[in-house]
Write a protein that holds these residues in place. Structure first.
Motif, mmCIF file in Angstrom:
data_model
loop_
_atom_site.group_PDB
_atom_site.id
_atom_site.type_symbol
_atom_site.label_atom_id
_atom_site.label_comp_id
_atom_site.label_asym_id
_atom_site.label_seq_id
_atom_site.Cartn_x
_atom_site.Cartn_y
_atom_site.Cartn_z
ATOM 1 N N GLN A 186 0.831 -1.216 0.000
ATOM 2 C CA GLN A 186 0.000 0.000 0.000
ATOM 3 C C GLN A 186 0.857 1.255 0.000
ATOM 4 O OE1 GLN A 186 -2.643 -0.469 3.349
ATOM 5 N NE2 GLN A 186 -4.089 -1.721 2.197
ATOM 6 N N ARG A 187 1.897 1.272 0.832
ATOM 7 C CA ARG A 187 2.745 2.479 0.936
ATOM 8 C C ARG A 187 3.497 2.756 -0.370
ATOM 9 N NH1 ARG A 187 5.970 2.642 6.576
ATOM 10 N NH2 ARG A 187 6.532 4.704 5.763
ATOM 11 N N LEU A 188 3.820 1.693 -1.088
ATOM 12 C CA LEU A 188 4.534 1.851 -2.364
ATOM 13 C C LEU A 188 3.572 1.902 -3.554
ATOM 14 C CD1 LEU A 188 7.510 -0.460 -1.449
ATOM 15 C CD2 LEU A 188 7.793 1.838 -2.381
ATOM 16 N N ASP A 189 2.267 1.782 -3.257
ATOM 17 C CA ASP A 189 1.231 1.936 -4.288
ATOM 18 C C ASP A 189 1.399 0.928 -5.425
ATOM 19 O OD1 ASP A 189 -1.047 3.040 -5.381
ATOM 20 O OD2 ASP A 189 0.025 4.650 -6.422
ATOM 21 N N VAL A 190 1.558 -0.344 -5.054
ATOM 22 C CA VAL A 190 1.739 -1.395 -6.070
ATOM 23 C C VAL A 190 0.702 -2.513 -5.911
ATOM 24 C CG1 VAL A 190 4.181 -0.990 -6.579
ATOM 25 C CG2 VAL A 190 3.582 -2.424 -4.632
ATOM 26 N N GLU A 191 -0.527 -2.137 -5.541
ATOM 27 C CA GLU A 191 -1.573 -3.152 -5.349
ATOM 28 C C GLU A 191 -1.823 -4.003 -6.593
ATOM 29 O OE1 GLU A 191 -1.818 -0.053 -4.159
ATOM 30 O OE2 GLU A 191 -2.832 -0.024 -2.209
ATOM 31 N N PRO A 192 -1.941 -3.395 -7.816
ATOM 32 C CA PRO A 192 -2.186 -4.245 -8.999
ATOM 33 C C PRO A 192 -1.044 -5.236 -9.248
ATOM 34 C CG PRO A 192 -2.615 -1.930 -9.509
ATOM 35 C CD PRO A 192 -1.941 -1.965 -8.175
ATOM 36 N N GLU A 193 0.195 -4.770 -9.055
ATOM 37 C CA GLU A 193 1.355 -5.642 -9.253
ATOM 38 C C GLU A 193 1.352 -6.779 -8.225
ATOM 39 O OE1 GLU A 193 2.327 -1.622 -10.904
ATOM 40 O OE2 GLU A 193 1.392 -2.347 -9.077
ATOM 41 N N TYR A 194 0.932 -6.440 -7.012
ATOM 42 C CA TYR A 194 0.883 -7.456 -5.953
ATOM 43 C C TYR A 194 -0.177 -8.509 -6.268
ATOM 44 C CZ TYR A 194 0.281 -9.511 -1.296
ATOM 45 O OH TYR A 194 0.179 -10.375 -0.246
ATOM 46 N N GLU A 195 -1.317 -8.077 -6.791
ATOM 47 C CA GLU A 195 -2.369 -9.042 -7.157
ATOM 48 C C GLU A 195 -1.851 -10.014 -8.230
ATOM 49 O OE1 GLU A 195 -5.389 -10.003 -6.028
ATOM 50 O OE2 GLU A 195 -4.689 -8.756 -4.361
ATOM 51 N N ARG A 196 -1.114 -9.476 -9.201
ATOM 52 C CA ARG A 196 -0.560 -10.345 -10.241
ATOM 53 C C ARG A 196 0.480 -11.298 -9.641
ATOM 54 N NH1 ARG A 196 -1.084 -5.685 -13.451
ATOM 55 N NH2 ARG A 196 1.086 -5.039 -13.189
ATOM 56 N N LEU A 197 1.252 -10.808 -8.691
ATOM 57 C CA LEU A 197 2.251 -11.638 -8.018
ATOM 58 C C LEU A 197 1.578 -12.811 -7.297
ATOM 59 C CD1 LEU A 197 5.180 -12.106 -6.883
ATOM 60 C CD2 LEU A 197 4.529 -10.627 -4.994
ATOM 61 N N ARG A 198 0.490 -12.526 -6.606
ATOM 62 C CA ARG A 198 -0.206 -13.566 -5.848
ATOM 63 C C ARG A 198 -0.780 -14.644 -6.761
ATOM 64 N NH1 ARG A 198 -4.535 -11.076 -2.117
ATOM 65 N NH2 ARG A 198 -4.677 -13.242 -1.454
ATOM 66 N N GLN A 199 -1.084 -14.251 -7.988
ATOM 67 C CA GLN A 199 -1.682 -15.229 -8.925
ATOM 68 C C GLN A 199 -0.638 -15.906 -9.796
ATOM 69 O OE1 GLN A 199 -4.530 -12.698 -10.881
ATOM 70 N NE2 GLN A 199 -5.544 -12.242 -8.935
ATOM 71 N N ALA A 200 0.627 -15.481 -9.652
ATOM 72 C CA ALA A 200 1.686 -16.021 -10.536
ATOM 73 C C ALA A 200 1.934 -17.502 -10.242
ATOM 74 C CB ALA A 200 2.986 -15.235 -10.322
#
Length: 200
Positions: A186-200
């Protein structure tokens, strides 16, 4: 990967130290002798955790040094057989104060080298203050908290950085603090990237 375990804030790496590890361990020993806080971050952390990729540098953040301390560091490094491949070590204070990294390597070696930087922002400071211990054989070094490393790699966004993030997340998903990881996301504002990471 059974030889690499993250438990209770300690990353245990059960293998012989490689050239990068020896570089990091030797530099840590010098900084510890001088009482200088430091932490290893970025790509080296992923390589330490078993990711097979090459790198020419080992990134290390250090607490801001005054001129006298910087001179002491430079003198000690020179005495211990290190040099500055890109800039003389006696430029250490000037370079770091200007926000530029300085390269440090064993004498006559250009790569791999240490890329030494002052902590600059809240993320650097968090890496330093929340550092965890990596144990490599009988030696130990401080590394940035893996949750922050993953989120920061996502924010950098290059293919290599994303692959580093995937490696750390996949390997340690069972032992990472998801609440801390999501706070950094959240602090780095990378929620979309994190969602893709979780699904990788």
């Amino acid at each position: 990967m059974s030889g690499i375990v993250l438990e209770d804030g300690v990353l245990s790496v059960d293998r012989e130290p490689n050239q990068l590890d020896e570089l990091a361990i030797g530099f840590s020993q010098i900084l510890d002798q001088l009482g200088i806080e430091h932490v290893y971050v970025a790509g080296y952390v992923s390589i330490l955790a078993g990711r097979a990729r090459s790198t020419e540098d080992v990134d290390v953040l250090i607490e801001p040094l005054d001129e006298t301390t910087a001179a002491e560091v430079a003198t000690t490094l020179t005495t211990e057989g290190y040099w500055g491949p890109a800039m003389p070590l006696d430029s250490l204070h000037e370079m770091l104060t200007n926000g530029d990294p300085i390269w440090v390597a064993p004498a006559d070696q250009v790569t791999p080298h240490l890329e030494v930087k002052h902590v600059r922002d809240k993320f650097d400071r968090a890496s330093l203050s929340d550092a965890i211990t990596a144990e490599i054989g009988d030696d130990s070094i401080p590394i940035g908290p893996l949750e922050l490393q993953i989120a920061y790699k996502l924010s950098l966004g290059s293919q290599k950085d994303l692959e580093d993030a995937v490696h750390l997340y996949t390997l340690f998903v069972e032992t990472l603090s998801m609440s801390r990881l999501e706070a950094w996301v959240q602090r780095l504002d990378v929620e979309p990237e994190y969602e893709r990471l979780r699904q990788a």
